[in-house]
Design a protein around this motif. Sequence first.
Motif, short mmCIF file in Angstrom:
data_model
loop_
_atom_site.label_atom_id
_atom_site.label_comp_id
_atom_site.label_asym_id
_atom_site.label_seq_id
_atom_site.Cartn_x
_atom_site.Cartn_y
_atom_site.Cartn_z
N LEU A 94 -4.24 7.10 -8.10
CA LEU A 94 -3.59 6.30 -6.98
C LEU A 94 -2.78 7.07 -5.94
CD1 LEU A 94 -1.05 4.04 -9.51
CD2 LEU A 94 -2.99 3.32 -7.85
N ASN A 95 -2.32 8.39 -6.29
CA ASN A 95 -2.00 9.09 -4.99
C ASN A 95 -3.08 9.43 -4.03
OD1 ASN A 95 0.62 8.72 -5.92
ND2 ASN A 95 0.45 10.86 -7.02
N ILE A 96 -4.49 9.95 -4.72
CA ILE A 96 -5.24 10.54 -3.72
C ILE A 96 -6.03 9.23 -3.02
CG2 ILE A 96 -7.57 11.13 -3.75
CD1 ILE A 96 -6.88 12.86 -6.32
N PHE A 97 -6.12 8.07 -3.53
CA PHE A 97 -6.65 7.03 -3.02
C PHE A 97 -5.67 6.42 -1.71
CE2 PHE A 97 -7.03 2.37 -2.53
CZ PHE A 97 -8.43 1.88 -2.06
N PHE A 98 -4.50 6.00 -2.11
CA PHE A 98 -3.69 5.13 -1.24
C PHE A 98 -3.27 6.41 -0.19
CE2 PHE A 98 -3.03 2.33 -4.49
CZ PHE A 98 -3.59 1.14 -3.57
N GLY A 99 -3.33 7.70 -0.40
CA GLY A 99 -3.17 8.92 0.59
C GLY A 99 -4.32 8.85 1.66
N ALA A 100 -5.37 8.57 1.09
CA ALA A 100 -6.58 8.57 2.03
C ALA A 100 -6.57 7.19 2.70
CB ALA A 100 -7.89 8.66 1.04
N GLY B 227 14.56 -0.19 -1.69
CA GLY B 227 15.22 -0.39 -0.30
C GLY B 227 14.59 0.42 0.87
N VAL B 228 13.78 1.24 0.47
CA VAL B 228 12.91 1.81 1.67
C VAL B 228 12.11 0.93 2.06
CG1 VAL B 228 11.22 3.70 2.27
CG2 VAL B 228 13.75 4.21 0.97
N LEU B 229 11.28 0.69 1.35
CA LEU B 229 9.98 -0.43 1.68
C LEU B 229 10.86 -1.58 2.27
CD1 LEU B 229 7.64 -0.29 -1.56
CD2 LEU B 229 7.27 0.33 0.84
N LEU B 230 11.93 -2.42 1.73
CA LEU B 230 12.62 -3.46 2.44
C LEU B 230 12.87 -3.07 4.03
CD1 LEU B 230 14.23 -5.07 -0.35
CD2 LEU B 230 12.41 -6.09 0.54
N ALA B 231 13.40 -2.15 4.13
CA ALA B 231 13.88 -1.59 5.46
C ALA B 231 12.95 -1.32 6.16
CB ALA B 231 14.55 -0.19 5.23
N ALA B 232 11.89 -0.79 5.78
CA ALA B 232 10.52 -0.66 6.66
C ALA B 232 10.18 -1.99 7.03
CB ALA B 232 9.34 0.11 5.90
N TRP B 233 10.07 -3.04 6.27
CA TRP B 233 9.49 -4.45 6.64
C TRP B 233 10.45 -4.88 7.58
CZ3 TRP B 233 4.67 -6.66 5.84
CH2 TRP B 233 4.01 -5.95 4.92
N VAL C 116 -0.72 -0.56 7.40
CA VAL C 116 0.25 0.58 6.90
C VAL C 116 1.32 -0.16 5.72
CG1 VAL C 116 1.79 2.31 7.09
CG2 VAL C 116 -0.12 2.46 8.42
N LEU C 117 2.06 -0.96 6.25
CA LEU C 117 3.00 -1.41 5.04
C LEU C 117 2.53 -2.11 4.10
CD1 LEU C 117 5.98 -2.66 7.55
CD2 LEU C 117 6.15 -0.54 6.34
N PRO C 118 1.46 -3.10 4.12
CA PRO C 118 0.70 -3.52 2.86
C PRO C 118 0.34 -2.60 2.02
CG PRO C 118 0.29 -4.75 4.87
CD PRO C 118 0.91 -3.48 5.21
N THR C 119 -0.19 -1.62 2.45
CA THR C 119 -0.78 -0.58 1.75
C THR C 119 0.32 0.28 1.08
OG1 THR C 119 -2.62 -0.30 3.26
CG2 THR C 119 -2.05 1.64 1.70
N LEU C 120 1.20 0.61 1.78
CA LEU C 120 2.38 1.19 1.00
C LEU C 120 3.02 0.37 0.02
CD1 LEU C 120 4.00 3.05 4.00
CD2 LEU C 120 3.03 4.30 1.95
N THR C 121 3.10 -0.82 0.19
CA THR C 121 3.89 -1.58 -0.70
C THR C 121 3.02 -1.78 -2.19
OG1 THR C 121 4.77 -2.97 0.90
CG2 THR C 121 4.68 -3.89 -1.19
N VAL C 122 1.52 -2.08 -1.72
CA VAL C 122 0.81 -2.00 -3.02
C VAL C 122 0.75 -0.80 -3.73
CG1 VAL C 122 -1.88 -2.36 -3.83
CG2 VAL C 122 -0.89 -3.84 -1.84
N TRP C 123 0.67 0.24 -2.93
CA TRP C 123 0.80 1.73 -3.66
C TRP C 123 2.15 1.68 -4.64
CZ3 TRP C 123 0.62 6.95 -0.37
CH2 TRP C 123 0.63 7.76 -1.41
#
Length: 124
Positions: free
Chosen positions: A21-27, A76-82, A98-105
């Motif tokens: 997950l970390n490698i894929f979503f980081g890429a 909280g961090v994700l909600l604040a970003a959205w 970026v935000l959808p990708t971070l949320t799925v990750w």
Amino acid sequence: MKIGNPFRLTQREYEATINALNIFFGAIIGVSLGNITEIPMDDYVILLVIISAMVSSILLVTYTHRRIWNSVMLTGVLLAAWYAESDTGGLIDFPERVLPTLTVWAVLAVTTEFSDRAEDPKAD
């Protein structure tokens, strides 16, 4: 607190899943940021700081023993970003994916972290 999972992961499978997950979503995040061409340097630095805080929050869930607290913090961090997204009247203009990708990750990392674990099979 565990979420029932018919596919119980062994410790090694759990570690492999988190690493994947970390490698894929980081890429994916890297590609999204690499496609930014016309943004003022100040805005780009702010964007990097915010995204790195979100990525750090995701990683904290999977690398610390305070999983529940860090999951709450991550939410909280994700909600604040959205909320801060300029499309919704906020302050910053994130790259489109970026935000959808971070949320799925984040959802996949938290789900994996709270999934049931099985004992590692004995080596022969």
